[in-house]
Design an enzyme around this catalytic site. Sequence first.
Site, short mmCIF file in Angstrom:
data_model
loop_
_atom_site.label_atom_id
_atom_site.label_comp_id
_atom_site.label_asym_id
_atom_site.label_seq_id
_atom_site.Cartn_x
_atom_site.Cartn_y
_atom_site.Cartn_z
N TYR A 159 1.02 -1.33 -0.27
CA TYR A 159 0.06 0.06 -0.32
C TYR A 159 0.55 1.32 0.19
CZ TYR A 159 -4.01 3.22 1.24
OH TYR A 159 -4.62 3.64 1.60
N LYS A 163 0.86 3.83 -2.71
CA LYS A 163 0.11 5.30 -2.43
C LYS A 163 1.73 6.48 -2.92
CE LYS A 163 -3.43 4.70 -1.65
NZ LYS A 163 -4.89 5.39 -2.82
#
Length: 250
Positions: A159, A163
């Site tokens: 993640y 991002k």
Amino acid sequence: MSLSKSLEGQIALVTGASRGIGKEIALSLAKEGAEVIINYSSSLESANKVLSEINSFGGKSYALQADISNENSVNELIKEVLDKHTKIDVLVNNAGITKDGLLMRMKTEDWQKVLDLNLSGVFYCTRAVSRQMLKRKKGRIINITSVVGLMGNPGQANYSAAKAGVIGLTQSAAKEFASRGITVNAVAPGFISTDMTKDLNSEKILSAIPLGRFGDPKDVAGVVKFLAADPSAAYITGQTIQVDGGMVMS
């Protein structure tokens, strides 16, 4: 044009808009007068609830299913919207998932699924939508990243990497599109009260947030609305705006 209807006559596409932050963004843009396309992955019921809320205050919207991690699905989504409206004024790349686990134990499948949706999906949507924006020399693209893309987080290597990639993609696209009047910005939420954060250790996290509370999806939606409005944010591009209660300060 009054401030209360700053997006009157504009078409906005919000990915992953059936719940959480995406839902609040869709509601916020609809209240500003935009006709909002509610993209959802699997839950038509949730998407219809968002449509009902928008209809309740006289807004305009409709729902379209698409798997944002799939290039062909994205291209079909954008084509359907453009066939109907001929333009997309605002794109909000919000769709995302988490599949947490320590890096040394993380399955390749879990790494890839998060990268496919959270990063590649932003690329697919931005590329497809930007073509008509470049021709029209007008457009607003807002990418929802995360503070973990700035600071990392144990158990979220996939993640965090995705991002962080969104931030780099935002800056590159902003430089490429600026000469055509298109702005590209990112919004980096901290810990926001949604289904995605409900199982977290609240006490430990709150101790790291100067404002001492989790954020609300409306906190993020307000910043997105500002960036989407023209001309309010016409001279802002390539930026990552943190909405995190002061959690990450540079």
